[in-house]
Design a protein around this motif. Structure first.
Motif, mmCIF file in Angstrom:
data_model
loop_
_atom_site.group_PDB
_atom_site.id
_atom_site.type_symbol
_atom_site.label_atom_id
_atom_site.label_comp_id
_atom_site.label_asym_id
_atom_site.label_seq_id
_atom_site.Cartn_x
_atom_site.Cartn_y
_atom_site.Cartn_z
ATOM 1 N N PRO A 299 8.683 -3.905 2.295
ATOM 2 C CA PRO A 299 8.744 -2.576 2.929
ATOM 3 C C PRO A 299 8.647 -1.437 1.930
ATOM 4 O O PRO A 299 8.359 -0.307 2.309
ATOM 5 C CB PRO A 299 10.111 -2.587 3.617
ATOM 6 C CG PRO A 299 10.425 -4.035 3.845
ATOM 7 C CD PRO A 299 9.824 -4.760 2.674
ATOM 8 N N ILE A 304 2.091 0.708 0.959
ATOM 9 C CA ILE A 304 2.509 1.192 2.270
ATOM 10 C C ILE A 304 3.569 2.285 2.171
ATOM 11 O O ILE A 304 4.272 2.558 3.143
ATOM 12 C CB ILE A 304 3.001 0.036 3.169
ATOM 13 C CG1 ILE A 304 4.206 -0.680 2.566
ATOM 14 C CG2 ILE A 304 1.867 -0.962 3.395
ATOM 15 C CD1 ILE A 304 4.770 -1.763 3.483
ATOM 16 N N GLU A 306 3.169 5.529 2.062
ATOM 17 C CA GLU A 306 2.851 6.681 2.906
ATOM 18 C C GLU A 306 2.383 6.174 4.263
ATOM 19 O O GLU A 306 1.295 5.636 4.415
ATOM 20 C CB GLU A 306 1.762 7.518 2.230
ATOM 21 C CG GLU A 306 1.942 9.024 2.374
ATOM 22 C CD GLU A 306 1.600 9.511 3.766
ATOM 23 O OE1 GLU A 306 2.535 9.903 4.499
ATOM 24 O OE2 GLU A 306 0.424 9.495 4.121
ATOM 25 N N ARG A 307 3.238 6.304 5.287
ATOM 26 C CA ARG A 307 2.990 5.660 6.583
ATOM 27 C C ARG A 307 1.762 6.222 7.299
ATOM 28 O O ARG A 307 1.030 5.487 7.967
ATOM 29 C CB ARG A 307 4.221 5.815 7.476
ATOM 30 C CG ARG A 307 5.506 5.311 6.855
ATOM 31 C CD ARG A 307 5.483 3.805 6.645
ATOM 32 N NE ARG A 307 6.786 3.363 6.190
ATOM 33 C CZ ARG A 307 7.017 2.765 5.026
ATOM 34 N NH1 ARG A 307 6.032 2.537 4.199
ATOM 35 N NH2 ARG A 307 8.236 2.383 4.690
ATOM 36 N N ARG A 308 1.530 7.522 7.174
ATOM 37 C CA ARG A 308 0.352 8.096 7.822
ATOM 38 C C ARG A 308 -0.915 7.525 7.215
ATOM 39 O O ARG A 308 -1.872 7.200 7.926
ATOM 40 C CB ARG A 308 0.378 9.620 7.689
ATOM 41 C CG ARG A 308 -0.807 10.313 8.343
ATOM 42 C CD ARG A 308 -0.641 11.821 8.310
ATOM 43 N NE ARG A 308 -1.833 12.498 8.800
ATOM 44 C CZ ARG A 308 -1.956 13.820 8.889
ATOM 45 N NH1 ARG A 308 -0.948 14.601 8.519
ATOM 46 N NH2 ARG A 308 -3.065 14.361 9.332
ATOM 47 N N LEU A 310 -1.229 4.593 5.809
ATOM 48 C CA LEU A 310 -1.343 3.208 6.249
ATOM 49 C C LEU A 310 -1.972 3.131 7.633
ATOM 50 O O LEU A 310 -2.850 2.297 7.891
ATOM 51 C CB LEU A 310 0.035 2.545 6.257
ATOM 52 C CG LEU A 310 0.080 1.079 6.674
ATOM 53 C CD1 LEU A 310 -0.599 0.201 5.637
ATOM 54 C CD2 LEU A 310 1.531 0.628 6.883
ATOM 55 N N GLU A 311 -1.549 4.012 8.519
ATOM 56 C CA GLU A 311 -2.086 3.987 9.873
ATOM 57 C C GLU A 311 -3.542 4.432 9.903
ATOM 58 O O GLU A 311 -4.379 3.830 10.587
ATOM 59 C CB GLU A 311 -1.241 4.860 10.794
ATOM 60 C CG GLU A 311 -1.670 4.802 12.248
ATOM 61 C CD GLU A 311 -0.695 5.469 13.184
ATOM 62 O OE1 GLU A 311 -0.974 5.493 14.413
ATOM 63 O OE2 GLU A 311 0.343 5.978 12.712
ATOM 64 N N THR A 316 -2.475 0.417 11.101
ATOM 65 C CA THR A 316 -1.175 -0.224 11.286
ATOM 66 C C THR A 316 -0.072 0.822 11.309
ATOM 67 O O THR A 316 0.073 1.592 10.356
ATOM 68 C CB THR A 316 -0.895 -1.235 10.147
ATOM 69 O OG1 THR A 316 -1.909 -2.241 10.159
ATOM 70 C CG2 THR A 316 0.465 -1.881 10.320
ATOM 71 N N ARG A 317 0.689 0.850 12.365
ATOM 72 C CA ARG A 317 1.856 1.725 12.451
ATOM 73 C C ARG A 317 3.082 0.911 12.045
ATOM 74 O O ARG A 317 3.399 -0.109 12.657
ATOM 75 C CB ARG A 317 2.023 2.260 13.871
ATOM 76 C CG ARG A 317 3.193 3.214 14.033
ATOM 77 C CD ARG A 317 3.163 3.899 15.385
ATOM 78 N NE ARG A 317 2.000 4.784 15.511
ATOM 79 C CZ ARG A 317 1.745 5.521 16.578
ATOM 80 N NH1 ARG A 317 2.559 5.470 17.635
ATOM 81 N NH2 ARG A 317 0.670 6.291 16.615
ATOM 82 N N TYR A 318 3.737 1.371 10.991
ATOM 83 C CA TYR A 318 4.827 0.586 10.405
ATOM 84 C C TYR A 318 6.049 1.470 10.210
ATOM 85 O O TYR A 318 5.933 2.626 9.806
ATOM 86 C CB TYR A 318 4.379 -0.008 9.059
ATOM 87 C CG TYR A 318 5.443 -0.801 8.347
ATOM 88 C CD1 TYR A 318 5.766 -2.088 8.754
ATOM 89 C CD2 TYR A 318 6.129 -0.262 7.267
ATOM 90 C CE1 TYR A 318 6.751 -2.824 8.109
ATOM 91 C CE2 TYR A 318 7.123 -0.987 6.613
ATOM 92 C CZ TYR A 318 7.416 -2.268 7.043
ATOM 93 O OH TYR A 318 8.399 -2.990 6.402
ATOM 94 N N ARG A 319 7.193 0.895 10.456
ATOM 95 C CA ARG A 319 8.454 1.612 10.285
ATOM 96 C C ARG A 319 9.490 0.666 9.695
ATOM 97 O O ARG A 319 9.630 -0.476 10.158
ATOM 98 C CB ARG A 319 8.952 2.128 11.641
ATOM 99 C CG ARG A 319 10.250 2.918 11.591
ATOM 100 C CD ARG A 319 10.725 3.245 12.994
ATOM 101 N NE ARG A 319 11.894 4.131 12.992
ATOM 102 C CZ ARG A 319 12.618 4.406 14.066
ATOM 103 N NH1 ARG A 319 12.291 3.865 15.235
ATOM 104 N NH2 ARG A 319 13.666 5.217 13.983
#
Length: 416
Positions: A299, A304, A306-308, A310-311, A316-319
């Protein structure tokens, strides 16, 4: 293949650029001696620019897993050597978050140390004003007795500053806050982490290599330019937001650094189809013809951060759901995406039960569009990970969640 300025790339090409920059575009090397050496580890860290540190140890410490993702099974003692023995090849500081960085990069984080009154959180900023005598005593203690942990500092100061009966935690809190202030400002550094993963603080001149400290301290503009470039090189391709997030940079100095790097040809503006933001390519980036790697990603893996990004880049939307109440988690407590080729093919919730000697899979989920061989690749990666962690087997417990759990269980077995 090096695109010319103003080139147009497909989203798939941009993904491959990102994977090459992170050392994830191809299978791990087959090491001649069976395992990578210290130089191999250093090359990975130089490529990544930093390793984020986190105390959660449900699987393995956060800074350990990105190296496994790129090197395969390696001796974690190599990282201990690099971070805790002189001359240190990595030092701990506030970078993305708490991170290990090369000593040269430590120099460029001087802007944050200078701006501690704005950058540090309130409980640290206020301790010098509220308890200057404790800060002075902690400073002297580190000078005379370092390296010391916060717990040891508390014990040493307890005689002169006993905890009030009606406020049991006060003295511990102020001692720790004083240490963290001195760490944030660069007066002290982290010499090592002990077996309990506690920081051991010492004077900076006894931790950071002398040749680095002997160089003139860079000004803010030099710091921001260097850090933005490190982030850009580690990304290969990305937006200003991507590059700035790598070292948690904010404000107009980021844009100024990007403009200078563009003017000097270090960053090349490019167009990426379906990525509707201004994108830059680092001049050292390359576009591999294919991506054939496989890795489970922590994680806290730099790919990964920077989540934006990555998407937008991988779809992929990751949290991270560590701090989400259990009943509200979608995928699990400690979920690792599975990178397969140039796509995120699955995600898996993992827990190392060291007492039982097993790697547990409380949840496993296939991503949309994942190839048919993704489950077999995941099994192979889980077994490799378990072996590296010194665990005997991988199990899928009864009640494991996700559409892949039932697929994996007959292959891996259930918990005894």
């Amino acid at each position: 293949m090096h695109p010319a300025p103003a080139a147009e790339l497909t989203l798939a090409q941009a993904r491959r650029v990102a994977l090459r920059a992170q050392g994830l575009d191809r299978p791990r090397p087959a090491w001649p001696a069976g395992r990578p050496h210290l130089g191999d580890l250093h090359r990975v860290v130089d490529r990544l620019g930093l390793l984020q540190i986190d105390s959660v140890n449900v699987l393995a410490r956060a800074h350990l897993v990105p190296l496994f993702s790129r090197l395969g099974p390696y001796d974690t003692g190599l990282l201990d050597r690099a971070t805790s023995r002189a001359p240190r090849r990595l030092v701990e500081t506030w970078a993305h978050e708490a991170s290990f960085v090369p000593p040269e990069t430590y120099r460029f984080l001087a802007w944050r140390r200078r701006e501690h009154a704005q950058q540090a959180w309130g409980s640290i900023r206020s301790v010098a004003r509220q308890h200057p005598e404790v800060v002075d005593e902690v400073r002297a203690l580190v000078r005379d007795a370092g390296p010391v942990s916060a717990r040891e500092a508390q014990a040493a100061l307890a005689h002169d500053h006993p905890r009030p009966r009606d406020d049991w935690g006060w003295n511990w809190s102020v001692t720790k806050r004083a240490l963290e202030l001195l760490f944030f400002t660069g007066e002290v550094a982290v010499a090592a982490r002990n077996g309990a993963f506690e920081r051991l603080y010492d004077l900076t001149e006894r931790v950071v290599p002398a040749p680095v400290l002997a160089r003139p301290e860079p000004d803010d503009a030099e710091c921001f330019r260097a850090l933005v470039e490190i982030g850009a090189r580690a990304h290969g391709i990305g937006t200003v937001r991507c590059f700035a997030d790598y070292f948690r940079l904010r404000g107009p100095r980021v844009g100024q650094a990007v403009a200078e790097l563009v003017e000097d040809g270090v960053l090349l503006p490019v167009q990426v189809r379906s990525w509707d933001r201004r994108v830059y390519l680092h001049r050292d980036a390359s576009v591999p013809r294919a991506a054939t790697g496989r890795a489970l990603l922590s994680p806290f893996d730099p790919l990964i951060f920077e989540r934006r990004r990555l998407e937008e880049l991988f779809g992929t939307r990751y949290r991270i759901e560590i701090y989400v109440p259990a009943a509200q988690r979608v995928h699990g407590y400690y979920v690792l995406p599975l990178l397969l080729g140039d796509a995120i093919a699955a995600r898996v919730d993992l827990r190392a039960d060291r007492r039982a000697g097993v790697l547990e899979v409380p949840g496993a989920y296939l991503e949309p569009g994942a190839p048919g061989h993704a489950p077999a690749e995941l099994v192979a990666e889980l077994r490799l990970l378990a072996g590296w962690l010194g665990l005997d087997s991988v199990v899928v417990p009864d009640g494991a969640r996700g559409d892949l759990a039932g697929v994996l269980r007959p292959v891996l077995g259930t918990a005894p």
